[in-house]
Scaffold this motif. Structure first.
Motif, PDB file in Angstrom:
ATOM      1  N   ILE A   9     -30.430  25.466 -29.710  1.00  0.00           N
ATOM      2  CA  ILE A   9     -30.332  24.070 -30.165  1.00  0.00           C
ATOM      3  C   ILE A   9     -29.102  23.401 -29.561  1.00  0.00           C
ATOM      4  O   ILE A   9     -29.145  22.233 -29.136  1.00  0.00           O
ATOM      5  CB  ILE A   9     -30.285  24.034 -31.708  1.00  0.00           C
ATOM      6  CG1 ILE A   9     -31.631  24.521 -32.283  1.00  0.00           C
ATOM      7  CG2 ILE A   9     -29.958  22.636 -32.207  1.00  0.00           C
ATOM      8  CD1 ILE A   9     -31.619  24.677 -33.792  1.00  0.00           C
ATOM      9  N   LEU A  10     -28.006  24.146 -29.488  1.00  0.00           N
ATOM     10  CA  LEU A  10     -26.788  23.586 -28.916  1.00  0.00           C
ATOM     11  C   LEU A  10     -26.977  23.218 -27.447  1.00  0.00           C
ATOM     12  O   LEU A  10     -26.501  22.161 -26.989  1.00  0.00           O
ATOM     13  CB  LEU A  10     -25.642  24.582 -29.073  1.00  0.00           C
ATOM     14  CG  LEU A  10     -24.285  24.146 -28.503  1.00  0.00           C
ATOM     15  CD1 LEU A  10     -23.791  22.873 -29.190  1.00  0.00           C
ATOM     16  CD2 LEU A  10     -23.262  25.269 -28.646  1.00  0.00           C
ATOM     17  N   THR A  11     -27.696  24.052 -26.697  1.00  0.00           N
ATOM     18  CA  THR A  11     -27.928  23.726 -25.280  1.00  0.00           C
ATOM     19  C   THR A  11     -28.740  22.449 -25.137  1.00  0.00           C
ATOM     20  O   THR A  11     -28.482  21.631 -24.235  1.00  0.00           O
ATOM     21  CB  THR A  11     -28.652  24.889 -24.568  1.00  0.00           C
ATOM     22  OG1 THR A  11     -29.904  25.131 -25.206  1.00  0.00           O
ATOM     23  CG2 THR A  11     -27.811  26.148 -24.574  1.00  0.00           C
ATOM     24  N   TYR A  12     -29.703  22.227 -26.011  1.00  0.00           N
ATOM     25  CA  TYR A  12     -30.507  21.017 -25.917  1.00  0.00           C
ATOM     26  C   TYR A  12     -29.702  19.788 -26.349  1.00  0.00           C
ATOM     27  O   TYR A  12     -29.888  18.691 -25.800  1.00  0.00           O
ATOM     28  CB  TYR A  12     -31.776  21.148 -26.751  1.00  0.00           C
ATOM     29  CG  TYR A  12     -32.885  21.859 -26.000  1.00  0.00           C
ATOM     30  CD1 TYR A  12     -33.625  21.181 -25.043  1.00  0.00           C
ATOM     31  CD2 TYR A  12     -33.167  23.190 -26.245  1.00  0.00           C
ATOM     32  CE1 TYR A  12     -34.635  21.821 -24.343  1.00  0.00           C
ATOM     33  CE2 TYR A  12     -34.176  23.845 -25.555  1.00  0.00           C
ATOM     34  CZ  TYR A  12     -34.902  23.156 -24.598  1.00  0.00           C
ATOM     35  OH  TYR A  12     -35.885  23.791 -23.895  1.00  0.00           O
ATOM     36  N   VAL A  13     -28.817  19.960 -27.314  1.00  0.00           N
ATOM     37  CA  VAL A  13     -27.961  18.836 -27.706  1.00  0.00           C
ATOM     38  C   VAL A  13     -27.055  18.440 -26.551  1.00  0.00           C
ATOM     39  O   VAL A  13     -26.928  17.250 -26.200  1.00  0.00           O
ATOM     40  CB  VAL A  13     -27.135  19.208 -28.956  1.00  0.00           C
ATOM     41  CG1 VAL A  13     -26.075  18.144 -29.235  1.00  0.00           C
ATOM     42  CG2 VAL A  13     -28.043  19.363 -30.161  1.00  0.00           C
ATOM     43  N   LEU A  14     -26.421  19.435 -25.930  1.00  0.00           N
ATOM     44  CA  LEU A  14     -25.556  19.150 -24.795  1.00  0.00           C
ATOM     45  C   LEU A  14     -26.347  18.572 -23.633  1.00  0.00           C
ATOM     46  O   LEU A  14     -25.871  17.671 -22.916  1.00  0.00           O
ATOM     47  CB  LEU A  14     -24.833  20.426 -24.355  1.00  0.00           C
ATOM     48  CG  LEU A  14     -23.826  21.008 -25.346  1.00  0.00           C
ATOM     49  CD1 LEU A  14     -23.268  22.335 -24.825  1.00  0.00           C
ATOM     50  CD2 LEU A  14     -22.687  20.016 -25.589  1.00  0.00           C
ATOM     51  N   ASN A  15     -27.559  19.091 -23.430  1.00  0.00           N
ATOM     52  CA  ASN A  15     -28.381  18.583 -22.325  1.00  0.00           C
ATOM     53  C   ASN A  15     -28.785  17.135 -22.563  1.00  0.00           C
ATOM     54  O   ASN A  15     -28.837  16.327 -21.616  1.00  0.00           O
ATOM     55  CB  ASN A  15     -29.619  19.451 -22.169  1.00  0.00           C
ATOM     56  CG  ASN A  15     -30.491  19.004 -21.009  1.00  0.00           C
ATOM     57  OD1 ASN A  15     -30.079  19.079 -19.854  1.00  0.00           O
ATOM     58  ND2 ASN A  15     -31.686  18.508 -21.305  1.00  0.00           N
ATOM     59  N   THR A  16     -29.069  16.767 -23.805  1.00  0.00           N
ATOM     60  CA  THR A  16     -29.426  15.378 -24.094  1.00  0.00           C
ATOM     61  C   THR A  16     -28.269  14.439 -23.772  1.00  0.00           C
ATOM     62  O   THR A  16     -28.460  13.374 -23.155  1.00  0.00           O
ATOM     63  CB  THR A  16     -29.831  15.238 -25.571  1.00  0.00           C
ATOM     64  OG1 THR A  16     -30.924  16.118 -25.850  1.00  0.00           O
ATOM     65  CG2 THR A  16     -30.231  13.807 -25.887  1.00  0.00           C
ATOM     66  N   LEU A  17     -27.066  14.832 -24.160  1.00  0.00           N
ATOM     67  CA  LEU A  17     -25.896  14.017 -23.848  1.00  0.00           C
ATOM     68  C   LEU A  17     -25.690  13.925 -22.338  1.00  0.00           C
ATOM     69  O   LEU A  17     -25.392  12.843 -21.803  1.00  0.00           O
ATOM     70  CB  LEU A  17     -24.654  14.610 -24.520  1.00  0.00           C
ATOM     71  CG  LEU A  17     -24.669  14.638 -26.053  1.00  0.00           C
ATOM     72  CD1 LEU A  17     -23.422  15.342 -26.577  1.00  0.00           C
ATOM     73  CD2 LEU A  17     -24.751  13.224 -26.608  1.00  0.00           C
ATOM     74  N   THR A  18     -25.889  15.081 -21.663  1.00  0.00           N
ATOM     75  CA  THR A  18     -25.720  15.084 -20.207  1.00  0.00           C
ATOM     76  C   THR A  18     -26.773  14.217 -19.533  1.00  0.00           C
ATOM     77  O   THR A  18     -26.485  13.477 -18.578  1.00  0.00           O
ATOM     78  CB  THR A  18     -25.809  16.528 -19.681  1.00  0.00           C
ATOM     79  OG1 THR A  18     -24.831  17.328 -20.319  1.00  0.00           O
ATOM     80  CG2 THR A  18     -25.576  16.574 -18.186  1.00  0.00           C
ATOM     81  N   PHE A  19     -28.014  14.287 -20.026  1.00  0.00           N
ATOM     82  CA  PHE A  19     -29.103  13.512 -19.428  1.00  0.00           C
ATOM     83  C   PHE A  19     -28.856  12.015 -19.589  1.00  0.00           C
ATOM     84  O   PHE A  19     -29.035  11.232 -18.636  1.00  0.00           O
ATOM     85  CB  PHE A  19     -30.425  13.911 -20.090  1.00  0.00           C
ATOM     86  CG  PHE A  19     -31.602  13.137 -19.593  1.00  0.00           C
ATOM     87  CD1 PHE A  19     -32.199  13.449 -18.386  1.00  0.00           C
ATOM     88  CD2 PHE A  19     -32.111  12.065 -20.328  1.00  0.00           C
ATOM     89  CE1 PHE A  19     -33.282  12.721 -17.925  1.00  0.00           C
ATOM     90  CE2 PHE A  19     -33.192  11.343 -19.868  1.00  0.00           C
ATOM     91  CZ  PHE A  19     -33.780  11.674 -18.666  1.00  0.00           C
ATOM     92  N   VAL A  20     -28.442  11.604 -20.782  1.00  0.00           N
ATOM     93  CA  VAL A  20     -28.177  10.179 -21.008  1.00  0.00           C
ATOM     94  C   VAL A  20     -27.049   9.698 -20.109  1.00  0.00           C
ATOM     95  O   VAL A  20     -27.121   8.615 -19.500  1.00  0.00           O
ATOM     96  CB  VAL A  20     -27.848   9.939 -22.492  1.00  0.00           C
ATOM     97  CG1 VAL A  20     -27.367   8.509 -22.702  1.00  0.00           C
ATOM     98  CG2 VAL A  20     -29.065  10.221 -23.355  1.00  0.00           C
ATOM     99  N   THR A  21     -26.001  10.517 -20.000  1.00  0.00           N
ATOM    100  CA  THR A  21     -24.882  10.140 -19.134  1.00  0.00           C
ATOM    101  C   THR A  21     -25.322  10.014 -17.691  1.00  0.00           C
ATOM    102  O   THR A  21     -24.938   9.067 -16.973  1.00  0.00           O
ATOM    103  CB  THR A  21     -23.759  11.190 -19.257  1.00  0.00           C
ATOM    104  OG1 THR A  21     -23.355  11.297 -20.620  1.00  0.00           O
ATOM    105  CG2 THR A  21     -22.564  10.809 -18.405  1.00  0.00           C
ATOM    106  N   ALA A  22     -26.142  10.980 -17.211  1.00  0.00           N
ATOM    107  CA  ALA A  22     -26.621  10.931 -15.830  1.00  0.00           C
ATOM    108  C   ALA A  22     -27.502   9.718 -15.597  1.00  0.00           C
ATOM    109  O   ALA A  22     -27.447   9.081 -14.519  1.00  0.00           O
ATOM    110  CB  ALA A  22     -27.378  12.214 -15.500  1.00  0.00           C
ATOM    111  N   GLU A  23     -28.343   9.347 -16.570  1.00  0.00           N
ATOM    112  CA  GLU A  23     -29.211   8.181 -16.414  1.00  0.00           C
ATOM    113  C   GLU A  23     -28.396   6.894 -16.344  1.00  0.00           C
ATOM    114  O   GLU A  23     -28.679   5.997 -15.529  1.00  0.00           O
ATOM    115  CB  GLU A  23     -30.202   8.116 -17.582  1.00  0.00           C
ATOM    116  CG  GLU A  23     -31.351   9.098 -17.478  1.00  0.00           C
ATOM    117  CD  GLU A  23     -32.247   8.788 -16.304  1.00  0.00           C
ATOM    118  OE1 GLU A  23     -32.674   7.626 -16.139  1.00  0.00           O
ATOM    119  OE2 GLU A  23     -32.487   9.722 -15.502  1.00  0.00           O
TER     120      GLU A  23
END
Length: 716
Positions: free
Chosen positions: A682-696
């Motif tokens: 779950i933590l990896t997906y939370v971090l990935n969501t933040l990373t994805f939004v930042t990259a977008e």
């Protein structure tokens, strides 16, 4: 020379001495031995003196051979000596193979045996009052040999037990059957048990007899049989520092299996006796830690916490000298960890490749249209098409990450192969029979490809020394120097030949090189408190202690480290696929991962194909970037770490799906471990969501800055 223990009745001993020591001094024999079909007869002219028949279950017959007033006959893996006049059994020699010939040329009785294509020759002697073998006899872990006496007794019909026991008083299993056939006569039963214990048999037969005595209700006699088994095994070179496989232990009486039966029957008092036997003679047997843990748990349930902790401490003491100090079964954990690592790296690499391919897919379609299409271009313009593979659209940092993941995958799969190969070789008969040396053992060792070096020389030197060839052993130990174990064993050779000063000097040098070397400390009189040294004091009193190689040394001798395995595998792919010591799937996976890594490394040389900024994040790429944590930012080190963390967690959670199992890593299936892994996922997906939004957001700003007239792409 093999030292026999136990005796026969005084009359039989005298008859053997008369029959064997006067051989050749008498002018004529009282009878002529003839073997017809499976019946041995002794005839004096037309007079039949005696006859004996041997059922087919006893195996092939060899002989007879007459020497003076003694008749020798090979039956299966044993040689019987009979009085030519009366047919009285004078002795029996137990041998490590099926007897194929008897020969008296040269003034001595020589026996040739064969087992699994290995021929050995032995010299029989009757000078000790029992028919014995002058050379060292090392029994192979083959029930055909070690279980012959029990099978011979079991082949007798119940109605014929009394007659068979009278004809063959040297078989203790027949005497035990007599005792079991006399339940209403305790005196006759005890007399038969005493006769069973008053013979000389090798230690596998003693263990089998002890189990039958225990089951028949004679526990004291079973204890005595176990003690004789321990002493006979020690005299033959069996040592607690040498591992023994489950199959070998089964051929030597299967004491661990009988312990399991006793524990199921809740006969803890008897189980304690057998567990002590295993602990003293075969502490490093395959499956030992599991049995020790089970026994400790039962003791704890009985309120015997102190004894339970003692067994756990004993189990922990066996870890010294093993791979990474994980214990005798630690190699299974190494193999399990390598499989888990390989699965994690494979998931990570596949996720990265899939994401890179999804990002390059639309641009690749446009770039290959002029060359004939995505697939036909390979035939029309192969070089131009090779420059437009999907990896060519990745940045140099992304290509380097892919190559590093591929190289790590090769190492992990190679680790699985190495662990599997080591496991198979360490369980080979040459290294897991409880002792070294003997003709059969040497033939098995020749089947292993030992790597030249001190460890291989130490193994061969030990075998030669145990067989009594100190000259060859000294030469091999010299090749193994400066190994501390070899120095200690050179000191043993010096002490045996009476050179005490040199022996003590070698012991001191060995202890100086390795302060933890218990054998050298024991030989110097320091008396370290180890179970194997107590075994030496009890069963080999007054003898110096040999040093046996530990698991790490044996592993270096037969396999080497991981780099050696990888070089051998990649330099000879055909030999790798044909290696019976490793599974075909593991070998194929290693070659496939090596080929993939080579292609990824070659892709580092390709010029990058630039993708227009507005097409650099197509919808399929964005979907995968959300589903695979870290896959959308592979050009950043943090993206690679996040993707690798996701792959590791997913591989560790795989057993929950029921599709993949890691039996050597049972902690993965525990409730606490599963909860921790789910939290990490779950933590990896939370971090990935933040990373994805930042990259977008960053991508949208770059598009507006570089191409203000371009329409923004819709996000899924």
């Amino acid at each position: 020379m093999n030292v026999r223990r136990g005796g026969v009745r005084r009359g039989r001993r005298s008859a053997l001495l008369v029959g064997l020591l006067t051989a050749g001094l008498t002018g004529t024999a009282q009878g002529t031995a003839v073997l017809e079909d499976r019946t041995l007869r002794s005839e004096n002219g037309a007079q039949l003196l005696w006859s004996r028949s041997y059922p087919d279950a006893l195996g092939s017959l060899s002989g007879p051979l007459e020497v003076g007033e003694t008749v020798y006959l090979g039956v299966g893996p044993v040689v019987f000596a009979y009085s030519s006049a009366t047919g009285t059994p004078l002795g029996r020699a137990d041998l490590p193979g099926l007897v194929t010939s008897l020969d008296a040329s040269g003034g001595v009785v020589r026996v040739t045996t064969q087992l699994s294509g290995v021929n050995e020759r032995f010299t029989l002697s009757g000078e000790t009052g029992t028919l014995s073998v002058q050379e060292r006899v090392v029994f192979p872990p083959d029930a055909t040999v070690t279980g012959w006496l029990a099978r011979a007794a079991d082949s007798v019909l119940p109605a014929d037990v009394q007659a068979a026991a009278a004809q063959d008083p040297l078989n203790p299993f027949l005497a035990l059957r007599q005792a079991q056939a006399s339940p209403g006569d305790p005196y006759a039963a005890l007399s038969a048990v005493r006769r069973a214990l008053n013979v000389s048999v090798p230690f596998p037969a003693w263990v089998q007899l002890a189990a039958r005595l225990d089951g028949a209700g004679f526990p004291s006699a079973a204890d005595l049989a176990l003690d004789r088994a321990r002493r006979d095994a020690a005299a033959r070179g069996v040592d607690p520092d040498i591992p023994i496989s489950r199959s070998a232990l089964g051929a030597f009486g299967n004491p661990s299996g009988y312990v399991g039966t006793l524990l199921e029957q809740n006969r803890l008092a008897r189980a304690d006796i057998w567990m002590t036997y295993l602990r003293e003679l075969h502490p490093r047997f395959q499956g030992g830690p599991a049995l020790y843990a089970r026994y400790a748990q039962i003791l704890e349930q009985q309120g015997r916490e102190g004894e339970a902790e003692e067994w756990r401490q004993f189990t922990r003491s066996l870890r010294g000298g093993t791979l990474y100090n994980l214990g005798p079964e630690g190699l299974n954990s190494v193999r399990g960890a390598a499989r888990l690592t390989a699965a994690a790296l494979l998931l990570t690499l596949l996720a990265a490749l899939l994401t890179v391919a999804a990002r390059a897919w639309p641009a690749q379609r446009e770039d290959t249209r002029a060359l004939g299409g995505r697939y036909r271009s390979w035939l029309r313009h192969p070089l131009s098409r090779a420059r437009r593979v999907f990896v060519a659209y990745a940045s140099p940092g992304e290509r380097l990450l892919l190559t590093l993941l591929g190289a790590a995958l090769v190492g992990a799969v190679g680790g699985v192969q190495w662990a599997s190969q080591v496991s198979v070789q360490l369980q080979s008969p040459a290294l897991s029979s409880g002792t070294y040396g003997g003709g059969w053992w040497n033939a098995q060792l020749a089947n292993l490809t030992l790597r030249p070096g001190p460890d291989a020389a130490l193994l061969s030197g030990l075998a030669a020394q145990l067989d009594g060839d100190n000259s060859l052993a000294r030469t091999l130990y010299t090749q193994a120097l400066p190994d501390a174990c070899a120095r200690n064993n050179l000191g043993v050779i010096a002490q045996v030949r009476g050179d005490e000063p040199q022996a003590r000097e070698l012991y001191r040098a060995a202890l100086s090189d390795n302060p933890d070397l218990s054998a050298a400390a024991f030989n110097l009189g320091l008396n370290p408190g180890l179970a194997s040294l107590e075994f030496q004091r009890t069963n080999r009193p007054g003898e110096p202690r040999l040093c046996y190689p530990d698991q790490r040394s044996v592993t270096r001798a037969v396999t080497g480290d991981l780099s050696v395995t990888l070089r051998a595998a990649l330099s000879d792919p055909a030999g790798l696929l044909g290696n019976p010591a490793v599974g075909t799937r593991v070998s194929a996976a290693l070659l496939a991962s090596a080929a993939l890594t080579a292609l990824l490394a070659l892709a580092l040389l390709l010029p990058r194909t630039v993708t227009p900024l507005r097409r650099s994040r197509p919808p399929g790429f964005r979907l995968l970037a959300l589903a695979l944590p870290g896959a959308g930012v592979l050009d950043s080190p943090w993206g690679g770490m996040l993707l690798l963390s996701w792959g590791s967690v997913m591989a560790a959670l795989a057993p929950a799906t029921g599709l993949v199992f890691f039996p050597n890593l049972p902690f993965l299936e525990q409730a606490g471990s599963q909860a921790a892994l789910l939290s990490a996922l779950i933590l990896t997906y939370v971090l990935n969501t933040l990373t994805f939004v930042t990259a977008e957001v960053r991508h949208a700003r770059r598009v507006r800055r570089d191409d203000p007239d371009a329409e923004p792409q819709a996000t899924p």
